[in-house]
Every structure is written in structure tokens, then in C-alpha cells.
Design a protein around this motif. Structure first.
Motif, PDB file in Angstrom:
ATOM      1  N   GLN A  91      35.910 -19.923  19.227  1.00  0.00           N
ATOM      2  CA  GLN A  91      35.494 -21.160  19.882  1.00  0.00           C
ATOM      3  C   GLN A  91      34.706 -20.933  21.176  1.00  0.00           C
ATOM      4  N   HIS A  92      34.387 -19.700  21.493  1.00  0.00           N
ATOM      5  CA  HIS A  92      33.771 -19.403  22.788  1.00  0.00           C
ATOM      6  C   HIS A  92      32.458 -20.146  23.017  1.00  0.00           C
ATOM      7  N   GLU A  93      31.589 -20.168  22.021  1.00  0.00           N
ATOM      8  CA  GLU A  93      30.295 -20.826  22.252  1.00  0.00           C
ATOM      9  C   GLU A  93      30.477 -22.330  22.426  1.00  0.00           C
ATOM     10  N   VAL A 111      37.184 -14.824  30.566  1.00  0.00           N
ATOM     11  CA  VAL A 111      37.198 -15.051  29.115  1.00  0.00           C
ATOM     12  C   VAL A 111      38.025 -13.926  28.502  1.00  0.00           C
ATOM     13  N   SER A 112      39.224 -14.266  27.999  1.00  0.00           N
ATOM     14  CA  SER A 112      40.143 -13.205  27.603  1.00  0.00           C
ATOM     15  C   SER A 112      40.994 -13.627  26.409  1.00  0.00           C
ATOM     16  N   PRO A 113      41.036 -12.747  25.373  1.00  0.00           N
ATOM     17  CA  PRO A 113      40.160 -11.599  25.159  1.00  0.00           C
ATOM     18  C   PRO A 113      38.767 -12.050  24.752  1.00  0.00           C
ATOM     19  N   GLY A 114      37.781 -11.230  25.066  1.00  0.00           N
ATOM     20  CA  GLY A 114      36.416 -11.718  25.019  1.00  0.00           C
ATOM     21  C   GLY A 114      35.612 -11.445  23.760  1.00  0.00           C
ATOM     22  N   TYR A 115      35.684 -10.220  23.227  1.00  0.00           N
ATOM     23  CA  TYR A 115      34.750  -9.833  22.161  1.00  0.00           C
ATOM     24  C   TYR A 115      33.323 -10.215  22.558  1.00  0.00           C
ATOM     25  N   MET A 116      32.972  -9.972  23.816  1.00  0.00           N
ATOM     26  CA  MET A 116      31.663 -10.276  24.405  1.00  0.00           C
ATOM     27  C   MET A 116      31.375 -11.779  24.494  1.00  0.00           C
ATOM     28  N   GLY A 117      32.389 -12.621  24.312  1.00  0.00           N
ATOM     29  CA  GLY A 117      32.203 -14.061  24.474  1.00  0.00           C
ATOM     30  C   GLY A 117      31.802 -14.449  25.883  1.00  0.00           C
ATOM     31  N   SER A 118      32.044 -13.556  26.839  1.00  0.00           N
ATOM     32  CA  SER A 118      31.614 -13.802  28.224  1.00  0.00           C
ATOM     33  C   SER A 118      30.115 -14.064  28.290  1.00  0.00           C
ATOM     34  N   CYS A 119      29.353 -13.482  27.382  1.00  0.00           N
ATOM     35  CA  CYS A 119      27.897 -13.656  27.387  1.00  0.00           C
ATOM     36  C   CYS A 119      27.507 -15.113  27.152  1.00  0.00           C
ATOM     37  N   TYR A 120      28.285 -15.850  26.363  1.00  0.00           N
ATOM     38  CA  TYR A 120      28.011 -17.270  26.147  1.00  0.00           C
ATOM     39  C   TYR A 120      28.113 -18.058  27.447  1.00  0.00           C
ATOM     40  N   PHE A 121      29.066 -17.689  28.293  1.00  0.00           N
ATOM     41  CA  PHE A 121      29.295 -18.449  29.522  1.00  0.00           C
ATOM     42  C   PHE A 121      28.213 -18.168  30.560  1.00  0.00           C
ATOM     43  N   SER A 339      29.051 -13.095   6.883  1.00  0.00           N
ATOM     44  CA  SER A 339      28.256 -14.262   7.279  1.00  0.00           C
ATOM     45  C   SER A 339      28.863 -15.003   8.465  1.00  0.00           C
ATOM     46  N   LYS A 340      30.128 -14.710   8.771  1.00  0.00           N
ATOM     47  CA  LYS A 340      30.807 -15.374   9.888  1.00  0.00           C
ATOM     48  C   LYS A 340      30.892 -14.495  11.125  1.00  0.00           C
ATOM     49  N   ALA A 341      30.328 -13.309  11.046  1.00  0.00           N
ATOM     50  CA  ALA A 341      30.503 -12.316  12.108  1.00  0.00           C
ATOM     51  C   ALA A 341      29.764 -12.702  13.388  1.00  0.00           C
ATOM     52  N   ARG A 342      30.353 -12.334  14.509  1.00  0.00           N
ATOM     53  CA  ARG A 342      29.665 -12.455  15.798  1.00  0.00           C
ATOM     54  C   ARG A 342      28.639 -11.335  15.897  1.00  0.00           C
ATOM     55  N   THR A 343      27.425 -11.680  16.281  1.00  0.00           N
ATOM     56  CA  THR A 343      26.344 -10.700  16.348  1.00  0.00           C
ATOM     57  C   THR A 343      25.696 -10.705  17.725  1.00  0.00           C
ATOM     58  N   LEU A 344      24.974  -9.647  18.006  1.00  0.00           N
ATOM     59  CA  LEU A 344      24.261  -9.560  19.280  1.00  0.00           C
ATOM     60  C   LEU A 344      23.179 -10.625  19.374  1.00  0.00           C
ATOM     61  N   ASP A 345      22.552 -10.974  18.264  1.00  0.00           N
ATOM     62  CA  ASP A 345      21.536 -12.030  18.286  1.00  0.00           C
ATOM     63  C   ASP A 345      22.156 -13.345  18.753  1.00  0.00           C
ATOM     64  N   GLN A 346      23.340 -13.695  18.246  1.00  0.00           N
ATOM     65  CA  GLN A 346      24.009 -14.927  18.654  1.00  0.00           C
ATOM     66  C   GLN A 346      24.319 -14.925  20.148  1.00  0.00           C
ATOM     67  N   LEU A 347      24.626 -13.774  20.681  1.00  0.00           N
ATOM     68  CA  LEU A 347      25.045 -13.668  22.081  1.00  0.00           C
ATOM     69  C   LEU A 347      23.870 -13.661  23.053  1.00  0.00           C
ATOM     70  N   GLY A 348      22.654 -13.657  22.548  1.00  0.00           N
ATOM     71  CA  GLY A 348      21.491 -13.732  23.422  1.00  0.00           C
ATOM     72  C   GLY A 348      20.689 -12.459  23.539  1.00  0.00           C
TER      73      GLY A 348
END
Length: 363
Positions: A91-93, A111-121, A339-348
Motif C-alpha cells: 500500500q506504500h504508493e 517507512v518500515s519495513p520499506g522494500y524501497m517504499g521510501s522512494c514513493y514518499f 506481474s505484481k512485483a515491485r520494480t525500479l521503474d515503478q519507484l521512479g
């Protein structure tokens, strides 16, 4: 400190209770009705929660909050010093889009735990002067046991964070330590922090290799006690080697998953790391999972292993064990986690070469 905790599940309720107990002014904000709704209705009614506090010998108390609400404007009218995001990483984005326009200069977002979700913020923040912290594990492990009651099972000894921008790591760590002194170290970059999330390895391997046991046990399964046999640990170590190679490629400081687990959970750092895992299993590790639709798979596979596969692809680091586990998880659950994976493209980070990406995340 004035704190807004976003997310009112197991983690949100436990951290709201523990931080309130420590004297912080806590607002607990729930932004959806997807999970734990009966619990939150009870919390709204009482403006607090009953806590069973196992780190304090099972002490039970009612812990009031400054405010429990579903109203974003009401929550942020308290002008928080710190925003603690305790939702599932899936739900991070969504949360970043809701919270970002309400952020202001000088605030710290954890943002914890993040899995790089911090990039969305960072991406959706209204202010360029917000500091965002990426956590790899929550300070408290807990479960909601009935509406209005949270059982705090375990309290970490130490926690590390990574910061965006990296240049403000010292400032961000100082703010985090004012919230909880257990935040003791800054990681090199957000990839290092994301890959040190223990769920990436423990949850995924422990659950996927226990699928038949989980389904046969009908709820009587304890992953931390049962799953980690010698052959399972060998597979985890192979996955861990891929993780460490990714961290090294991004100029981070790799360490073994069991050593990182020991750093978080054990006062005695001379204790053998595997013994620390066994101690956690016997003293605080939660029961379950009860079925294969657990977030140990539905979250940690696409958000964790999926991210790891995306990092490996971008950085030129082979991840055959990681990729195989993603396929295995999809086959077990009858879904396509790729198809549901978090990717670097999604993170910016779309269009960046490996070297450009490494330069950006290192500030």
C-alpha cells in the motif's frame, strides 16, 4: 514528539500503544476499511487500546491515544514532527499519494519495513525538505488478538535506517532516536536497508518450503520453531548470497541475514547468530501462518523477492534462487507474482543505467 502513525493493523496499533506509553503525542490514522476494521471501531470508541505487553512480563493496560481517526486532515492538523507508516508495503504508493501533499519541511517520514517504499514518499512529497527513512524491520512485533486488544510479543534491541536524501542521514537519525533510542545506525543507502529486511528471506523460504505442513496443520503451525531445518537454511544462505551481491553492487555494506537478525534482536553480539533465531522462536516468534494466502507470501514475494529480481536485472547481478522462488510461489497460489512485483521503474528509476541508479541512491 508529535507522531502520526498511518495504518491501524497489528503494527500500527502496537507502535501507537508503545509510543504513547513512552510519552509521545500519538495520532493513529486508518485510511481504509480493508482489514482489522472491527478492531479499529473499538479503538475509535475508546480512543485507545488494551495492550498485553510481553516484554514487560505480560503486563496488561489500557493505553489512550491523543487521537484515533479516519480523517486525514484531522490527523495532520496536529502538525506532526514525525509520520510513521506502518501499513503493508503493498500500500506504500497509495499512502504516499494521500500523505505526500500534507507533508511539510522538517518532518521525518519513517517507512518500515520499506522494500524501497521510501522512494514513493520522496516522489509524492509536497516539500523537498522532508526527510524519509527506510526501515528494514519494525521495532515491535505484535498481533491483534481481539477487537480493541493488541498483544506485543517482542521488542527489538536495535534498529537501523537508511535516509533519503542520504546527505541528511545524521539529521534523520537524530530525529528517529528522539522517537525511539533503539534506532542506532544509518545504513549506506535504501537498497541496503531494503535487502536487510529479514522477511525477504525468513518469511518467503520458511513459508514456501512449509506449504504442505501449513495446510495439513489446520492452524497449528509455528514457522520460526518448525521451518528452519538444515536444508532450509542452506537454501536461505544461497538466497542470501544473491542479496549480498546486490548490496555490494550498490556500494552498500552486505552482511548475512542471520547476523542482521542478531543485530536487531540480541543484546549479546557474541552469541551465535543461529542461536539468536532459535531464542526468538521460543520466546517471541508468532504462531502461524495458518494458510498460504499469508502476507508472508502475498506481500513478501512480490514486494521483496520481486524487488530483488528487479534490482538484479538492472544491476547485472544473477538472482536464480530469487527468481525460482517467485515462480514457485506463483505456482503454489495459482497466481503470477511476476506481474505484481515491485520494480525500479515503478519507484521512479525508469531509464537509468546501473551506474546512474547507484549514483542516485548514494546521493
Amino acid at each position: 514528539m508529535r507522531v502520526v502513525i498511518v495504518g491501524a493493523g497489528n503494527a500500527g496499533c502496537a507502535h501507537a500503544a508503545e509510543l504513547s506509553f513512552r510519552g509521545h503525542q500519538v495520532v493513529l490514522l486508518k485510511t481504509s476499511k480493508s482489514m482489522h476494521d472491527a478492531n479499529f471501531e473499538r479503538v475509535l470508541e475508546r480512543q485507545g487500546i488494551d495492550v498485553i505487553d510481553n516484554p514487560r512480563h505480560g503486563e496488561r493496560r489500557f493505553q489512550p491515544f491523543h487521537l484515533a481517526t479516519r480523517d486525514l486532515d484531522a490527523a495532520f492538523s496536529t502538525r506532526p514532527d514525525l509520520v510513521f507508516v506502518a501499513t503493508q508495503s503493498t500500500q506504500h504508493e497509495v499512502i504516499a499519494k494521500l500523505v505526500g501533499p500534507r507533508l511539510s519541511a522538517g518532518q521525518l517520514v519513517v517507512v518500515s519495513p520499506g522494500y524501497m517504499g521510501s522512494c514513493y514518499f520522496r516522489k509524492y512529497s509536497a516539500s523537498p525538505d522532508v526527510i524519509v527513512a527506510e526501515g528494514e524491520s519494525l521495532p515491535f512485533d505484535a498481533r491483534i488478538v481481539e477487537p480493541g486488544v493488541v498483544n506485543v510479543l517482542w521488542e527489538n534491541t536495535r534498529n537501523a535506517l537508511a535516509f533519503l536524501p542520504r546527505s541528511r542521514s545524521d539529521e534523520g537519525l537524530k530525529i528517529a532516536q528522539a522517537l525511539l533510542p533503539r534506532y542506532v545506525a544509518a545504513r549506506s543507502n535504501v537498497v541496503e536497508s531494503a535487502m536487510h529486511n529479514p522477511n525477504l528471506i525468513l518469511h518467503t523460504v520458511g513459508t514456501l518450503l512449509s506449504a504442505s505442513r501449513i495446510e495439513y496443520s489446520q492452524g497449528e503451525f509455528w514457522m520460526y520453531r518448525e521451518a528452519f531445518t538444515p536444508s532450509t537454511i542452506r537454501l536461505m544462505e544461497r538466497l542470501d548470497e544473491e542479496k549480498k551481491a546486490i548490496i555490494s553492487r550498490t556500494k552498500g555494506e552486505p552482511s548475512a541475514y542471520l547476523e542482521a537478525f542478531k543485530f536487531r534482536n540480541e543484546q549479546d553480539l557474541d552469541m551465535p547468530a543461529l542461536d539468536v533465531l532459535r531464542k526468538y522462536a521460543s520466546e517471541g516468534g508468532p504462531k502461524g501462518p495458518t494458510d498460504m494466502t499469508t502476507r508472508y507470501v502475498t506481500e513478501d514475494v512480490p514486494m521483496g523477492l520481486g524487488l530483488m529480481a528487479s534490482l538484479g536485472l538492472r544491476l547485472g547481478v544473477p538472482t536464480p534462487v530469487c527468481n525460482s522462488l517467485v515462480v514457485l510461489a506463483g505456482a503454489l497460489l495459482g497466481t503470477e507474482f511476476e506481474s505484481k512485483a515491485r520494480t525500479l521503474d515503478q519507484l521512479g528509476f525508469a531509464g537509468m543505467s546501473a551506474d546512474e541508479f547507484v549514483a542516485v541512491i548514494n546521493g
